[in-house]
Design a protein around this motif. Structure first.
Motif, short mmCIF file in Angstrom:
data_model
loop_
_atom_site.label_atom_id
_atom_site.label_comp_id
_atom_site.label_asym_id
_atom_site.label_seq_id
_atom_site.Cartn_x
_atom_site.Cartn_y
_atom_site.Cartn_z
N GLY A 21 14.02 -6.50 -18.48
CA GLY A 21 12.27 -6.45 -18.92
C GLY A 21 12.51 -7.19 -19.91
N PHE A 22 11.29 -7.41 -20.17
CA PHE A 22 10.78 -8.05 -20.97
C PHE A 22 9.00 -8.22 -21.52
N GLU A 23 8.91 -8.88 -22.78
CA GLU A 23 7.57 -8.63 -23.32
C GLU A 23 6.73 -9.94 -22.95
N TRP A 24 5.11 -9.95 -22.60
CA TRP A 24 4.71 -11.36 -22.27
C TRP A 24 3.69 -11.35 -23.10
N THR A 25 2.94 -12.45 -23.42
CA THR A 25 1.12 -12.07 -23.81
C THR A 25 0.53 -13.70 -22.85
N ARG A 80 2.91 -3.47 -16.74
CA ARG A 80 2.42 -2.72 -17.29
C ARG A 80 1.79 -2.79 -18.74
N GLU A 81 0.41 -3.20 -19.35
CA GLU A 81 -0.65 -3.49 -19.57
C GLU A 81 -0.16 -2.80 -20.96
N GLU A 82 0.02 -3.30 -21.97
CA GLU A 82 0.77 -2.71 -23.27
C GLU A 82 -0.70 -2.91 -24.17
N ALA A 139 15.45 -11.40 -16.26
CA ALA A 139 14.31 -11.43 -17.25
C ALA A 139 14.63 -12.21 -18.83
N GLY A 140 15.78 -13.25 -18.58
CA GLY A 140 16.36 -14.31 -19.29
C GLY A 140 15.82 -14.97 -19.43
N GLY A 151 8.98 -4.43 -16.72
CA GLY A 151 10.54 -4.00 -16.41
C GLY A 151 10.96 -4.85 -15.34
N LEU A 152 11.41 -5.13 -14.53
CA LEU A 152 12.80 -5.40 -13.17
C LEU A 152 14.00 -4.82 -12.86
#
Ligand SMILES: [Mn+2]
Length: 325
Positions: A300-304, A264-266, A287-288, A274-275
């Motif tokens: 899940g994780f956040e990504w730039t 998802r683009e935030e 995710a880790g 999300g996985l």
């Protein structure tokens, strides 16, 4: 396994008069259900109860409860030294600014997460429990009480939420079903709770679901399904129309599917990923590797970075697991 509620914890609750019941940020049905049920029970015993939450109340099924919560602890309330109960929360960071407000106050923690750094003066943690609401049910009975109809519904609501409406219960654990039977006897039914959790979704959320489904790409011979939502989707449909639970459920039902990716683009720079896993893959470990976390089957994780870039990185990570035989 720690099924017995610690005696000191029960004594603290029985002798308490003023309570602050806190839950984690971005609350869900288990968190809200635990807070409302325990608060209702302690009020029935004559206690003064404040329900506190960092919010925001986004999930449609918990929006109806938002007005019962205070978003900060008033200094005047803090000065009266309430007994603090934190539910469904394994790390202090998850309660936001309340971490500072509860400093120096006696704190009880009731939780079912296995991870996280411990905090709290008195704790009741049972990672084998499918929901915190079932732990609250045990706390209530250890205090000599029985949930009334309101409490029973909230407790069932939390269990229904955390188990994907009972689909994820895979342990042989009659205690869970005995608790459900007691809650049903007190007035909670699966039909009511199903409607509480799954009805009332905005039409826009169904249309967004259709868009995300139509974008699904089958990778590694269909063993991985990947889809995405854009910033434009969020502008058109609103954040409240995101319904990842339904999306995962539909995609995970696909024959041969072992893992699902939702990117998802935030905002212009950030994506949340999300996985979900069906089989033996540990998406928590994946995710880790990207600085996130979660469980084996949900993480899940956040990504730039851009959506395309993160997908490429994920594919590289997954290719070791899904290389064609
Ligand atoms: Mn929970």
């Amino acid at each position: 396994m720690n099924r017995k509620v610690p005696r000191e914890l029960v004594e603290a609750l029985v002798s308490g008069k003023l309570f602050c019941i806190l839950g984690h940020a971005e609350p869900d049905g288990d968190c809200v259900g635990s807070q409302v049920a325990l608060g209702h029970f302690l009020s029935r015993l004559g206690g003064e109860v404040h329900l506190l939450s960092p919010g925001p109340f986004q999930r449609p099924e918990i929006v109806p409860f938002a007005s019962r919560f205070e978003l900060a602890m008033e200094p005047a309330l803090r000065e009266r030294r309430p007994l603090v109960v934190v539910v469904d929360c394994s790390a202090l960071e998850r309660i936001g600014d309340f971490a500072a407000s509860i400093g120096g106050l006696t704190t009880i923690v009731i939780d079912h997460h296995s991870s996280g750094r411990g905090f709290g003066d008195l704790t009741y943690i049972d990672p084998t429990s499918p929901s915190v609401t079932l732990l609250v049910e045990r706390v209530i009975s250890s205090m000599g009480g029985t949930p009334d109809e309101t409490e029973a519904r909230m407790l069932f609501f939390g269990l229904g939420t955390d188990t994907g409406f009972f689909r994820h219960l895979d342990a042989r654990d009659p205690d869970v079903y005995e608790a459900m039977a007691r809650l049903n006897g007190a007035g909670a039914t699966p039909k009511q709770i199903y409607e509480m959790i799954y009805s009332g979704k905005p039409l826009a959320s169904r249309i967004l679901l259709g868009r995300a489904l139509s974008r699904t790409e089958a990778l590694f011979d269909g063993r991985v399904l990947s889809t995405y939502e854009t910033i434009e989707d969020m502008r058109t449909f609103g954040a409240e129309s995101r319904d990842s639970d339904s999306l995962y459920q539909l995609l995970q039902a696909t024959g041969g599917c072992e893992a699902v990716i939702l990117i998802r683009e935030e905002d212009e720079r950030t994506c949340s990923v999300g996985l979900r896993a069906n089989g033996g893959i540990d998406v928590g470990a994946i995710a880790g590797a990207f600085g996130g976390g979660g469980h084996k089957k949900a993480a899940g994780f956040e990504w730039t970075g851009s959506r395309e870039a993160i997908k490429e990185l994920l594919l590289r990570e997954l290719s070791a697991l899904f290389r064609a035989p």
